[in-house]
Design an enzyme around this catalytic site. Structure first.
Site, mmCIF file in Angstrom:
data_model
loop_
_atom_site.group_PDB
_atom_site.id
_atom_site.type_symbol
_atom_site.label_atom_id
_atom_site.label_comp_id
_atom_site.label_asym_id
_atom_site.label_seq_id
_atom_site.Cartn_x
_atom_site.Cartn_y
_atom_site.Cartn_z
ATOM 1 N N TYR A 105 0.840 -1.208 0.000
ATOM 2 C CA TYR A 105 0.000 0.000 0.000
ATOM 3 C C TYR A 105 0.876 1.258 0.000
ATOM 4 C CZ TYR A 105 -3.350 3.542 1.627
ATOM 5 O OH TYR A 105 -4.117 4.676 1.759
ATOM 6 N N ARG A 112 1.322 6.789 -6.698
ATOM 7 C CA ARG A 112 0.119 7.608 -6.911
ATOM 8 C C ARG A 112 0.435 9.083 -6.682
ATOM 9 N NH1 ARG A 112 -5.337 6.675 -3.352
ATOM 10 N NH2 ARG A 112 -3.777 6.625 -1.675
ATOM 11 N N TYR A 115 -0.574 12.830 6.475
ATOM 12 C CA TYR A 115 -0.128 11.798 7.415
ATOM 13 C C TYR A 115 1.383 11.881 7.591
ATOM 14 C CZ TYR A 115 -4.493 9.028 7.646
ATOM 15 O OH TYR A 115 -5.770 8.580 7.871
ATOM 16 N N ARG A 127 -11.208 13.358 2.388
ATOM 17 C CA ARG A 127 -12.149 12.496 3.113
ATOM 18 C C ARG A 127 -13.477 12.370 2.382
ATOM 19 N NH1 ARG A 127 -9.046 9.367 6.236
ATOM 20 N NH2 ARG A 127 -7.516 10.635 7.318
ATOM 21 N N GLU A 150 -13.794 -1.123 6.711
ATOM 22 C CA GLU A 150 -13.760 0.191 6.065
ATOM 23 C C GLU A 150 -15.101 0.379 5.370
ATOM 24 O OE1 GLU A 150 -10.418 0.994 3.434
ATOM 25 O OE2 GLU A 150 -11.746 1.988 2.017
HETATM 26 C C1 3EB Z 1 -6.800 5.571 -0.304
HETATM 27 O O1 3EB Z 1 -7.185 5.992 -1.418
HETATM 28 C C2 3EB Z 1 -7.823 5.388 0.790
HETATM 29 O O2 3EB Z 1 -5.822 6.230 6.157
HETATM 30 O O3 3EB Z 1 -7.666 7.028 7.006
HETATM 31 C C3 3EB Z 1 -9.184 3.899 3.492
HETATM 32 C C4 3EB Z 1 -9.685 4.085 4.776
HETATM 33 C C5 3EB Z 1 -8.000 4.491 3.122
HETATM 34 C C6 3EB Z 1 -8.989 4.857 5.695
HETATM 35 C C7 3EB Z 1 -7.045 6.276 6.238
HETATM 36 C C8 3EB Z 1 -7.290 5.240 4.052
HETATM 37 C C9 3EB Z 1 -7.799 5.430 5.307
HETATM 38 O O4 3EB Z 1 -5.622 5.319 -0.104
HETATM 39 C C10 3EB Z 1 -7.442 4.291 1.757
#
Ligand code: 3EB
Length: 343
Positions: A146, A153, A206, A219, A330
Site C-alpha cells: 500500500y 500515486r 499523514y 475524506r 472500512e
Molecule cells: C486511499 O485511497 C484510501 O488512512 O484514514 C481507506 C480508509 C483508506 C482509511 C485512512 C485510508 C484510510 O488510499 C485508503
C-alpha cells in the site's frame, strides 16, 4: 431523469441495482453510461467489476451511472473510458507480472495514463477514485505494498499538475487476493469541493510513520451533478482518530468509530451545501477483512441507524483487505440530494 440542466450539462445519476436488474436495464436499450459492479462477471465493457467476494445476501450488485445518451468510449494507454463530454467513467487493470514492474512504478503508470485520458477529454477533474490492489498489506521489498502504491500515486498526481494534497479527489483503496491493479474513476468538467474530517488528520498530511509518501485523497468530495442535485462522495472511512488506528482487534468498536467518522464527514459536508446528507441515507460499501465479521458490522449499523435505514438495506458487504494491517473494516459511500454548493 432526462431533464437537462439549465447550465447545459445532462444530469449525472446513480442507481444501486442487483446484477439481474442492471442487465435487464441494459437489455431494454443501449447500455447505461457505465457501472461499477461488485462481484459481477467481467464480460460487460460498460460494467468493470470489483473482484471481491460479496457477503451480503442480495449477491452481486452494481452502481449504475446515468449521464447523457451520447456516450463515446475509447482507450488511452491502459485506460478504458466512457465519456459524454460532461462526465467520464474510466477503468484501468494493469497486470504486475506481465509488466514486470514494482507496484510504485505500476501505480505511477496507471495514474499517468488516467490523467492522460482526462486531458484528452473535457473532463479534467477527478471526483472519485476506487483503487483495488492485489495483496495490499504484502511486503514489496522492504515497503508494504500500500505504501509503494501511495508513492507512485502521489508522484503521478504531482507530475500531472493535479491536486495531490488539498483538493485531492475522494478515494478508497482495498486489497484483493490476486489479479491486476484495478482502478476505477469518475471525472467531470469542474473541480469538486473537497471535505475533510475534523476528527482526523488529513490523509495527505499523514506523518512518515505511514510511509514515505502520504495517501492522495480527501475524506469526501461534493459536486453539483445537474438537475438541481449535489452528489457526496465519501472516501474509504475507518477506525482512525487523528492519524492513529483505534480499537485494535475489536470489530464492534471499530465499526462504531467508523460510523462516528462518517457522521463527522457528513456534518462537515452539510456545512458546504444547501443539500442535507444523512448517515442513514447512503449507498455504502462495507469492506471486511474477515468474512466472519460481516454480521457484527451489520448489527452495529442496525443498532446505530435502525433496521429501516437505507444505508443498512442497500449496503453491499465485500470481503477485502483494508489498507492498514490493524484495520478490520472500512466503509465508503455516496449519496445524491437536492441542493447546491454554498459559495
Ligand atoms: C486511499 O485511497 C484510501 O488512512 O484514514 C481507506 C480508509 C483508506 C482509511 C485512512 C485510508 C484510510 O488510499 C485508503
Amino acid at each position: 431523469m432526462t431533464a437537462r440542466d439549465p447550465l447545459g450539462a445532462p444530469p449525472l445519476r446513480v442507481q444501486r441495482l442487483s446484477l439481474s436488474d442492471s442487465l435487464a436495464l441494459a437489455a431494454k436499450g443501449r447500455p447505461p453510461f457505465g457501472a461499477l459492479g461488485y462481484g459481477t462477471p467481467n464480460e460487460f465493457a460498460w460494467m468493470p467489476t470489483v473482484d471481491a467476494r460479496v457477503l451480503s445476501s442480495a449477491g452481486a450488485m452494481a452502481d449504475v451511472w446515468h449521464a447523457s445518451e451520447h456516450v463515446e468510449s475509447g482507450t488511452t494507454g491502459g485506460v478504458r473510458w466512457r465519456c459524454d463530454g460532461h462526465w467520464m467513467l474510466g477503468a484501468i487493470d494493469l497486470d504486475e507480472a506481465a509488466l514486470q514492474e514494482g507496484l510504485t512504478a505500476l501505480a505511477q503508470r496507471a495514474y499517468r495514463d488516467l490523467f492522460r485520458s482526462l486531458e484528452a477529454s473535457s473532463c479534467t477533474h477527478l471526483l472519485r477514485v476506487w483503487n483495488y490492489l492485489p495483496q495490499i498489506n504484502g511486503d514489496g521489498g522492504g515497503l508494504e505494498r500500500y505504501r509503494q502504491f501511495n508513492a507512485g500515486r502521489q508522484q503521478a498526481f504531482i507530475d500531472a499538475g493535479q491536486a495531490a494534497f488539498e483538493g485531492a479527489p475522494a478515494a478508497c483503496a482495498l486489497g484483493i487476493r490476486q489479479g491486476a491493479l484495478s482502478i476505477r474513476f469518475l471525472a467531470g468538467r469542474k473541480a469538486p469541493l473537497p471535505i475533510e474530517n475534523p476528527r482526523q488528520v488529513s490523509a495527505y498530511h499523514y506523518p512518515k510513520d505511514y510511509g514515505p509518501r502520504a495517501p492522495t485523497f480527501s475524506r469526501a468530495a461534493l459536486a453539483e451533478v445537474g438537475g438541481g442535485d449535489v452528489a457526496l462522495f465519501i472516501s474509504g472511512t475507518a477506525s482512525i482518530v487523528g492519524h492513529a488506528t483505534v480499537h485494535l482487534g475489536d470489530i464492534v468498536a471499530q465499526t462504531q468509530e467508523t460510523l462516528r467518522n462518517l457522521a463527522a464527514v457528513i456534518a462537515a459536508a452539510n456545512e458546504r451545501t444547501t443539500a442535507v446528507f444523512d448517515l442513514a441515507a447512503l449507498d455504502c460499501v462495507a469492506y471486511v477483512r474477515h468474512a466472519s465479521d460481516a454480521p457484527a458490522v451489520r448489527r452495529v449499523i442496525e443498532e446505530t441507524l435502525g433496521p429501516a435505514a437505507h444505508t443498512l438495506g442497500q449496503a453491499v458487504f465485500l470481503e477485502a483487505d483494508v489498507c492498514r494491517q490493524d484495520l478490520l473494516v472500512e466503509i465508503e459511500a455516496h449519496a445524491v440530494a437536492r441542493g447546491a454548493l454554498r459559495a
